[in-house]
Write a protein that holds these residues in place. Structure first.
Motif, PDB file in Angstrom:
ATOM      1  N   PHE A   1       0.837  -1.205   0.000  1.00  0.00           N
ATOM      2  CA  PHE A   1       0.000   0.000   0.000  1.00  0.00           C
ATOM      3  C   PHE A   1       0.871   1.254   0.000  1.00  0.00           C
ATOM      4  O   PHE A   1       0.606   2.212  -0.741  1.00  0.00           O
ATOM      5  N   GLN A   2       1.907   1.246   0.793  1.00  0.00           N
ATOM      6  CA  GLN A   2       2.803   2.404   0.846  1.00  0.00           C
ATOM      7  C   GLN A   2       3.498   2.624  -0.501  1.00  0.00           C
ATOM      8  O   GLN A   2       3.695   3.770  -0.930  1.00  0.00           O
ATOM      9  N   ILE A   3       3.857   1.542  -1.170  1.00  0.00           N
ATOM     10  CA  ILE A   3       4.498   1.678  -2.493  1.00  0.00           C
ATOM     11  C   ILE A   3       3.513   2.283  -3.490  1.00  0.00           C
ATOM     12  O   ILE A   3       3.864   3.173  -4.279  1.00  0.00           O
TER      13      ILE A   3
ATOM     14  N   THR B   1       5.311  -8.554  -6.695  1.00  0.00           N
ATOM     15  CA  THR B   1       3.902  -8.923  -6.543  1.00  0.00           C
ATOM     16  C   THR B   1       2.992  -7.901  -7.223  1.00  0.00           C
ATOM     17  O   THR B   1       2.032  -8.266  -7.916  1.00  0.00           O
ATOM     18  N   LEU B   2       3.300  -6.626  -7.032  1.00  0.00           N
ATOM     19  CA  LEU B   2       2.473  -5.571  -7.643  1.00  0.00           C
ATOM     20  C   LEU B   2       2.563  -5.627  -9.174  1.00  0.00           C
ATOM     21  O   LEU B   2       1.573  -5.362  -9.868  1.00  0.00           O
ATOM     22  N   LEU B   3       3.721  -5.979  -9.687  1.00  0.00           N
ATOM     23  CA  LEU B   3       3.861  -6.125 -11.144  1.00  0.00           C
ATOM     24  C   LEU B   3       3.023  -7.299 -11.651  1.00  0.00           C
ATOM     25  O   LEU B   3       2.348  -7.209 -12.682  1.00  0.00           O
ATOM     26  N   GLU B   4       3.083  -8.414 -10.899  1.00  0.00           N
ATOM     27  CA  GLU B   4       2.314  -9.606 -11.313  1.00  0.00           C
ATOM     28  C   GLU B   4       0.814  -9.336 -11.300  1.00  0.00           C
ATOM     29  O   GLU B   4       0.076  -9.889 -12.108  1.00  0.00           O
ATOM     30  N   GLU B   5       0.382  -8.502 -10.383  1.00  0.00           N
ATOM     31  CA  GLU B   5      -1.047  -8.195 -10.270  1.00  0.00           C
ATOM     32  C   GLU B   5      -1.432  -6.967 -11.094  1.00  0.00           C
ATOM     33  O   GLU B   5      -2.545  -6.450 -10.946  1.00  0.00           O
ATOM     34  N   ASN B   6      -0.503  -6.500 -11.924  1.00  0.00           N
ATOM     35  CA  ASN B   6      -0.739  -5.345 -12.820  1.00  0.00           C
ATOM     36  C   ASN B   6      -1.133  -4.080 -12.060  1.00  0.00           C
ATOM     37  O   ASN B   6      -1.893  -3.261 -12.583  1.00  0.00           O
ATOM     38  N   CYS B   7      -0.652  -3.941 -10.862  1.00  0.00           N
ATOM     39  CA  CYS B   7      -0.939  -2.721 -10.102  1.00  0.00           C
ATOM     40  C   CYS B   7       0.082  -1.632 -10.414  1.00  0.00           C
ATOM     41  O   CYS B   7      -0.203  -0.449 -10.239  1.00  0.00           O
ATOM     42  N   ILE B   8       1.280  -2.041 -10.804  1.00  0.00           N
ATOM     43  CA  ILE B   8       2.280  -1.088 -11.270  1.00  0.00           C
ATOM     44  C   ILE B   8       2.883  -1.651 -12.548  1.00  0.00           C
ATOM     45  O   ILE B   8       2.710  -2.837 -12.860  1.00  0.00           O
TER      46      ILE B   8
ATOM     47  N   TYR C   1       9.124   2.684 -12.041  1.00  0.00           N
ATOM     48  CA  TYR C   1       7.820   2.037 -11.937  1.00  0.00           C
ATOM     49  C   TYR C   1       6.725   3.093 -11.934  1.00  0.00           C
ATOM     50  O   TYR C   1       6.910   4.201 -11.428  1.00  0.00           O
ATOM     51  N   ARG C   2       5.606   2.719 -12.511  1.00  0.00           N
ATOM     52  CA  ARG C   2       4.470   3.654 -12.637  1.00  0.00           C
ATOM     53  C   ARG C   2       3.208   2.971 -12.117  1.00  0.00           C
ATOM     54  O   ARG C   2       3.012   1.768 -12.349  1.00  0.00           O
TER      55      ARG C   2
ATOM     56  N   ARG D   1      -4.168   2.086  -8.887  1.00  0.00           N
ATOM     57  CA  ARG D   1      -4.809   3.273  -8.291  1.00  0.00           C
ATOM     58  C   ARG D   1      -6.142   2.886  -7.652  1.00  0.00           C
ATOM     59  O   ARG D   1      -6.485   3.355  -6.563  1.00  0.00           O
ATOM     60  N   LYS D   2      -6.893   2.019  -8.345  1.00  0.00           N
ATOM     61  CA  LYS D   2      -8.179   1.559  -7.784  1.00  0.00           C
ATOM     62  C   LYS D   2      -7.950   0.808  -6.474  1.00  0.00           C
ATOM     63  O   LYS D   2      -8.697   0.976  -5.503  1.00  0.00           O
ATOM     64  N   LEU D   3      -6.922  -0.037  -6.502  1.00  0.00           N
ATOM     65  CA  LEU D   3      -6.617  -0.823  -5.299  1.00  0.00           C
ATOM     66  C   LEU D   3      -6.225   0.094  -4.139  1.00  0.00           C
ATOM     67  O   LEU D   3      -6.674  -0.094  -2.994  1.00  0.00           O
ATOM     68  N   ALA D   4      -5.405   1.088  -4.443  1.00  0.00           N
ATOM     69  CA  ALA D   4      -4.990   2.030  -3.396  1.00  0.00           C
ATOM     70  C   ALA D   4      -6.197   2.810  -2.873  1.00  0.00           C
ATOM     71  O   ALA D   4      -6.311   3.051  -1.664  1.00  0.00           O
TER      72      ALA D   4
END
Lengths: 116, 212
Positions: free
Chosen positions: A14-16, A55-62, A81-82, A88-91
């Motif tokens: 979440f912080q990332i 993990t965030l890359l695998e879940e397409n969050c970044i 990373y972007r 953004r939705k997850l955050a």
């Protein structure tokens, strides 16, 4: 049904996501941004940071973006990373959940004056 | 120096993680070491690194792709391994050495603490007993008596010095020492000196039974 890795969303992830909300950052800049936005309470080590990024890359969050043109070459070239729309939705969902938690805490009057 | 140590520590992570993020993790260490100078900052940096290592290694192994952890041969999975690359021969040597050392230390500590061990060292009397029992089959034909594992063997009396072997007295020191050796060495009992009334059954003579 396989358990999603980001459910519940770990605090580091979440912080990332929050650190990438304003601009694209590389690993070390993410670490510094997280330390800044948590008042120095959370200093992500390399293992935790890149585990979470993976993990965030695998879940397409970044997503990883091409190195900036202004960056040096060779060993100094860093990966940026972007935040994606999914991230953004997850955050936002996590922020809403925490906001709801905050509302309940306020209703229970467990805060001191500063936070009310 | 710090980079070399951290490069070694990175080997605890799965190779897929190292290949993807090893350089970045090393770069992050360089950045922090550059910005956080001084003894206290350096100490805090390494405390962060080590605590992060302890927490993140298991997570990295857990999140490593399962397909990479299963080696297959003709469609049959051979075994699961935490490492997804071929083992280095040096690793086998280090592993064997570490295993022997760890096992030795555990045994030493257990022995020191008085913990009963699954293995037991045989004393000289037991070794002698079992070795003679093993060779008993060949010697029994000449000795006239078979050595069984449960049988107590009396050692021979001391050799005569003047050519005539006097029969040893039951009260002699020789008998006492031999009985002590047998009871304590072969039976594992402890003899304790003491005096007191003893019940005895004395057979003074035996008659042959009559036909009636």
């Amino acid at each position: 049904m396989p358990k999603r890795k980001l459910d519940p969303l770990p605090s580091a992830a979440f912080q990332i996501l929050l650190s990438l909300a304003d601009e694209d950052l590389h690993g070390y800049a993410i670490m510094r941004q997280v330390a800044e936005q948590t008042g120095g309470r959370m200093r992500l080590g390399p293992g935790t940071l890149y585990n979470s990024i993976q993990t965030l890359l695998e879940e397409n969050c970044i997503e990883e973006i091409k190195p900036r043109e202004t960056e040096g070459s060779g060993a100094e070239r860093r990966r940026y990373y972007r935040l994606t729309s999914t991230g953004r939705k997850l955050a936002r969902a996590e922020a809403d959940r925490l906001g709801e938690l905050l509302r309940v805490a306020r209703a229970k009057k467990i805060f001191r004056g500063d936070h009310v | 120096m710090s980079e070399r140590i951290y490069t070694l520590l990175l080997r605890f992570y799965p190779s897929s993680f190292r290949q993807a993020y090893g350089d970045d993790a090393l770069q992050l260490l360089r950045d922090r070491a550059r910005d956080e100078r001084g003894f206290i900052s350096g100490l805090r940096l390494w405390l962060d690194i080590l605590s992060d290592l302890a927490v993140s290694i298991l997570r990295a192994h857990r999140s490593a792709p399962a397909a990479a952890r299963v080696r297959c041969h003709d469609g049959v999975p051979l075994f699961l391994s935490l490492e997804d690359e071929a083992l280095d021969p040096d690793s086998l040597l280090y592993g064997a050495t570490a295993t022997v050392l760890i096992y030795g230390v555990v045994l030493l500590l257990a022995q020191h603490a008085g913990v009963p061990l699954p293995i037991q060292a045989l004393g000289p009397a037991q070794l002698s007993h079992y070795s003679e029992a093993a060779t008993g089959a060949s010697s029994s034909t000449t000795a006239g008596a078979a050595n069984c594992p449960g049988e107590i063997e009396l050692p021979p009396p001391p050799a005569p010095t003047d050519g005539v072997a006097p029969p040893p007295s039951p009260d002699s020191d020789f008998f006492r020492s031999q009985i002590s050796t047998i009871v304590e060495g072969q039976l594992g009992l402890k003899l304790k000196a003491g005096t007191g009334p003893v019940e005895m059954l004395v057979i003074d003579h035996v008659d042959q039974a009559s036909e009636n």
